[in-house]
Design an enzyme around this catalytic site. Sequence first.
Site, mmCIF file in Angstrom:
data_model
loop_
_atom_site.group_PDB
_atom_site.id
_atom_site.type_symbol
_atom_site.label_atom_id
_atom_site.label_comp_id
_atom_site.label_asym_id
_atom_site.label_seq_id
_atom_site.Cartn_x
_atom_site.Cartn_y
_atom_site.Cartn_z
ATOM 1 N N SER A 126 0.859 -1.181 0.000
ATOM 2 C CA SER A 126 0.000 0.000 0.000
ATOM 3 C C SER A 126 0.898 1.235 0.000
ATOM 4 O O SER A 126 2.076 1.148 0.379
ATOM 5 C CB SER A 126 -0.851 0.013 1.276
ATOM 6 O OG SER A 126 -1.444 1.285 1.485
ATOM 7 N N TYR A 171 -2.789 -1.200 10.461
ATOM 8 C CA TYR A 171 -2.712 -1.398 9.010
ATOM 9 C C TYR A 171 -1.383 -0.873 8.459
ATOM 10 O O TYR A 171 -0.685 -1.564 7.699
ATOM 11 C CB TYR A 171 -3.894 -0.681 8.354
ATOM 12 C CG TYR A 171 -3.984 -0.876 6.853
ATOM 13 C CD1 TYR A 171 -4.609 -1.993 6.326
ATOM 14 C CD2 TYR A 171 -3.457 0.083 5.973
ATOM 15 C CE1 TYR A 171 -4.708 -2.166 4.948
ATOM 16 C CE2 TYR A 171 -3.556 -0.084 4.609
ATOM 17 C CZ TYR A 171 -4.180 -1.212 4.097
ATOM 18 O OH TYR A 171 -4.268 -1.381 2.737
HETATM 19 C C1 BGC Z 1 -6.273 1.458 2.077
HETATM 20 C C2 BGC Z 1 -7.448 2.307 1.639
HETATM 21 C C3 BGC Z 1 -7.003 3.733 1.393
HETATM 22 C C4 BGC Z 1 -5.764 3.792 0.518
HETATM 23 C C5 BGC Z 1 -5.206 5.203 0.396
HETATM 24 C C6 BGC Z 1 -5.163 1.605 1.070
HETATM 25 O O1 BGC Z 1 -4.086 0.784 1.405
HETATM 26 O O2 BGC Z 1 -6.695 0.105 2.209
HETATM 27 O O3 BGC Z 1 -8.471 2.269 2.621
HETATM 28 O O4 BGC Z 1 -8.045 4.455 0.764
HETATM 29 O O5 BGC Z 1 -4.760 2.955 1.043
HETATM 30 O O6 BGC Z 1 -5.110 5.858 1.643
#
Ligand code: BGC
Length: 268
Positions: free
Chosen positions: A153, A166
């Site tokens: 991410s 996360y």
């Molecule tokens: C998350 C999303 C978020 C995006 C940008 C992703 O890794 O799961 O919820 O919108 O990152 O912030």
Amino acid sequence: MNSYSLYGQSALVTGADSGIGKGVALALAQAGAKLLINYAHNQAAADQTVSEIKTAGGQAFAYQADVSHEAQVQAMFAELYKQYDTIDILVNNAGLQKDSKFVDMTLDQWQTVININLTGQFLCSREAAKEFVRRGVVERVSRAAGKIICMSSVHEVIPWGGHVNYAASKGGIMMLMKSMAQELAPHKIRVVSIGPGAIQTPINHSAWETPDALNKLLTLVPYNRIGQPEDIGKLAAWLASDEADYITGTTIFMDGGMTLYPGFSDNG
Ligand code: BGC
């Protein structure tokens, strides 16, 4: 029409019943790979992914497994080998969010996210790597002995208040990916991450479901559109192909410029 083919390659995509995982599975199948569609809970959605692949002339089956559960992961790989003999491409995609203000975050919220997002990638990668090392390169299939694509991410580099579990899981994926890539490169195994930004999927529906929410989100995206699972799917298929044979140990961000820190464009 792609300039490359994944024909004859077997691919396992975790969390392929919806969102980015589904987009990746469809793109790999379109490029010719045979798929195992892993899912955790939603069998109907996984069956739907399988049927879309079959309708388009591809090969796929669905398999339920919790990626954070060692025995279930091993049973899933055993079934994959039964159906397709071996594995060529692993896409570690399964992931979730359990958001909370930091001071209120429960151990369960922390642990669940780390277990699925990070430990799940470890367990699946370890099984795939064992088979890649055992089998080695099969020239007519691919220049690599195997490819592991980790779904990371933008939050492997962008801190994210309210989501520390996360963000920590994604930061962990970065070093898991790089360290695996370093150790496995001599075996001709490539390990790469994709760092998606805001992609329109169920995980972040609250960020795009109303025009107000979407406008607010787009202030973080210089390219001014939300991404689609197909965007990530095309990148994953290309990264799995020999077109990307010299890429290992790095994250490719696909985020419409989110990692350009747009807040600084007229400030700082
Ligand atoms: C998350 C999303 C978020 C995006 C940008 C992703 O890794 O799961 O919820 O919108 O990152 O912030």
